[in-house]
Design an enzyme around this catalytic site. Sequence first.
Site, PDB file in Angstrom:
ATOM      1  N   SER A   1     -17.048   8.863  -7.730  1.00  0.00           N
ATOM      2  CA  SER A   1     -15.912   8.097  -7.222  1.00  0.00           C
ATOM      3  C   SER A   1     -14.727   8.144  -8.171  1.00  0.00           C
ATOM      4  CB  SER A   1     -16.348   6.645  -7.015  1.00  0.00           C
ATOM      5  OG  SER A   1     -15.242   5.783  -6.906  1.00  0.00           O
ATOM      6  N   GLY A   2     -13.565   8.493  -7.632  1.00  0.00           N
ATOM      7  CA  GLY A   2     -12.359   8.485  -8.452  1.00  0.00           C
ATOM      8  C   GLY A   2     -12.006   7.093  -8.932  1.00  0.00           C
ATOM      9  N   LEU A   3     -12.115   6.099  -8.040  1.00  0.00           N
ATOM     10  CA  LEU A   3     -11.850   4.720  -8.427  1.00  0.00           C
ATOM     11  C   LEU A   3     -12.789   4.272  -9.536  1.00  0.00           C
ATOM     12  CD1 LEU A   3     -10.737   1.824  -8.140  1.00  0.00           C
ATOM     13  CD2 LEU A   3     -12.366   1.511  -6.253  1.00  0.00           C
TER      14      LEU A   3
ATOM     15  N   ASP B   1     -14.969  13.043  -5.694  1.00  0.00           N
ATOM     16  CA  ASP B   1     -13.702  12.544  -5.189  1.00  0.00           C
ATOM     17  C   ASP B   1     -12.585  13.210  -5.993  1.00  0.00           C
ATOM     18  OD1 ASP B   1     -11.501  11.126  -4.384  1.00  0.00           O
ATOM     19  OD2 ASP B   1     -12.223   9.163  -5.040  1.00  0.00           O
TER      20      ASP B   1
ATOM     21  N   ASP C   1      -9.378  13.299  -5.317  1.00  0.00           N
ATOM     22  CA  ASP C   1      -8.049  12.799  -4.958  1.00  0.00           C
ATOM     23  C   ASP C   1      -7.324  13.874  -4.131  1.00  0.00           C
ATOM     24  OD1 ASP C   1      -8.526  10.364  -6.168  1.00  0.00           O
ATOM     25  OD2 ASP C   1      -7.633  10.946  -8.080  1.00  0.00           O
TER      26      ASP C   1
ATOM     27  N   LYS D   1      -1.368   9.887  -6.456  1.00  0.00           N
ATOM     28  CA  LYS D   1      -1.867   9.110  -5.331  1.00  0.00           C
ATOM     29  C   LYS D   1      -1.908   7.632  -5.679  1.00  0.00           C
ATOM     30  CE  LYS D   1      -5.778   7.679  -4.932  1.00  0.00           C
ATOM     31  NZ  LYS D   1      -7.140   8.280  -4.835  1.00  0.00           N
TER      32      LYS D   1
ATOM     33  N   SER E   1      -6.270   3.903  -1.747  1.00  0.00           N
ATOM     34  CA  SER E   1      -6.048   3.695  -0.319  1.00  0.00           C
ATOM     35  C   SER E   1      -6.037   2.231   0.093  1.00  0.00           C
ATOM     36  CB  SER E   1      -7.138   4.417   0.476  1.00  0.00           C
ATOM     37  OG  SER E   1      -7.159   5.788   0.184  1.00  0.00           O
TER      38      SER E   1
ATOM     39  N   ARG F   1     -10.195  14.939   3.421  1.00  0.00           N
ATOM     40  CA  ARG F   1     -10.072  13.493   3.637  1.00  0.00           C
ATOM     41  C   ARG F   1      -8.701  13.179   4.243  1.00  0.00           C
ATOM     42  NH1 ARG F   1     -11.067   8.929  -1.046  1.00  0.00           N
ATOM     43  NH2 ARG F   1      -9.481   7.425  -0.394  1.00  0.00           N
TER      44      ARG F   1
ATOM     45  N   HIS G   1     -10.632   8.017   6.864  1.00  0.00           N
ATOM     46  CA  HIS G   1     -10.618   6.779   6.084  1.00  0.00           C
ATOM     47  C   HIS G   1      -9.848   5.696   6.829  1.00  0.00           C
ATOM     48  CE1 HIS G   1     -11.638   4.547   2.686  1.00  0.00           C
ATOM     49  NE2 HIS G   1     -10.672   4.848   1.854  1.00  0.00           N
TER      50      HIS G   1
END
Length: 309
Positions: free
Chosen positions: A61-63, A100, A102, A135, A138, A172, A203
């Site tokens: 996960s990027g987050l 992920d 991005d 980015k 989201s 995505r 998403h």
Amino acid sequence: MKRQPKSVLANGPDRCTASSPAEMLRAQVCSNLELSVLMEAHDGLSAAIAERAGFKGLWASGLSIACSLGYRDVNEASWSQLVDAVERIVDSTKLPVLVDGDGGFGNFNNARLLARKLRQRGAAGVALEDSCFPKMNSLIGDRHPLADIDEFSGRLRAVKDTVAEDLVLVARIEALIAGHGMDDAILRAHAYADAGADAILIHSRKSTADEVLSFTRTWQSRLPVVIVPTTYYRTPVSAYRNARISTVIWANHSVRAAIAAMRQICRRIIAEEGVADIEPDIATLDEVFELLRYDELARAEARYLHPLD
């Protein structure tokens, strides 16, 4: 240097399998026959825990990786920091890892460089979103400018030309996040399929799954559909099976669980001025040693440090 197939890991014996990571991930993500589930990982420890729990695939996960580095999920972490984190995840588990990515950290050239490096580090796939660089996460705010469809399609083609079948490529779509509506989401999905994507991640930030289920009905499984039910978590998983969705990603739950647990323990230690009452509520050191395979190290020492004893 190109990464060689893993044979002997630092925390375990030979776990090489006949299938490549991409083939393993493709069997999960690129099929509508059975719902697959990917669990978030942000470091080697969270990856090992997810594998022990029984998950069959991981979402880097990027987050969560940004959180673990003390950064915000707005491309503050660099692509090289992401790649380094992915390598630690890959080295800690035999599960395939979907990364992920991005938006690819720039244009087609940045995206194909990222894909090449992820392949070298052992990733099984990469998801690229049609956002502009840098980015914005989201689920934050209303500023979510989207990339031009043709430009983003070029990013996808560049990645596919670079890594071919060595990485599963997930496109995505952020059209619903940005408020562009269903028609734009479907238009983008068709363009990205034509550009070589293996699956579509749609998403949504709604509290129900209505948008993603509407998308799947209109899309009619031209490519497998991946979803991330972070905000519409109350929807039963059976609804996704009935909709022939390919993959559900639980995208940030390990890092959120870790934040909650660490916050609680830190507050208790301050308040109680000690840890005597806390020990029963945390993992024992034996559990830590078992999770990270210290037993394998002891066997290796016996074999390699004292082979004649």
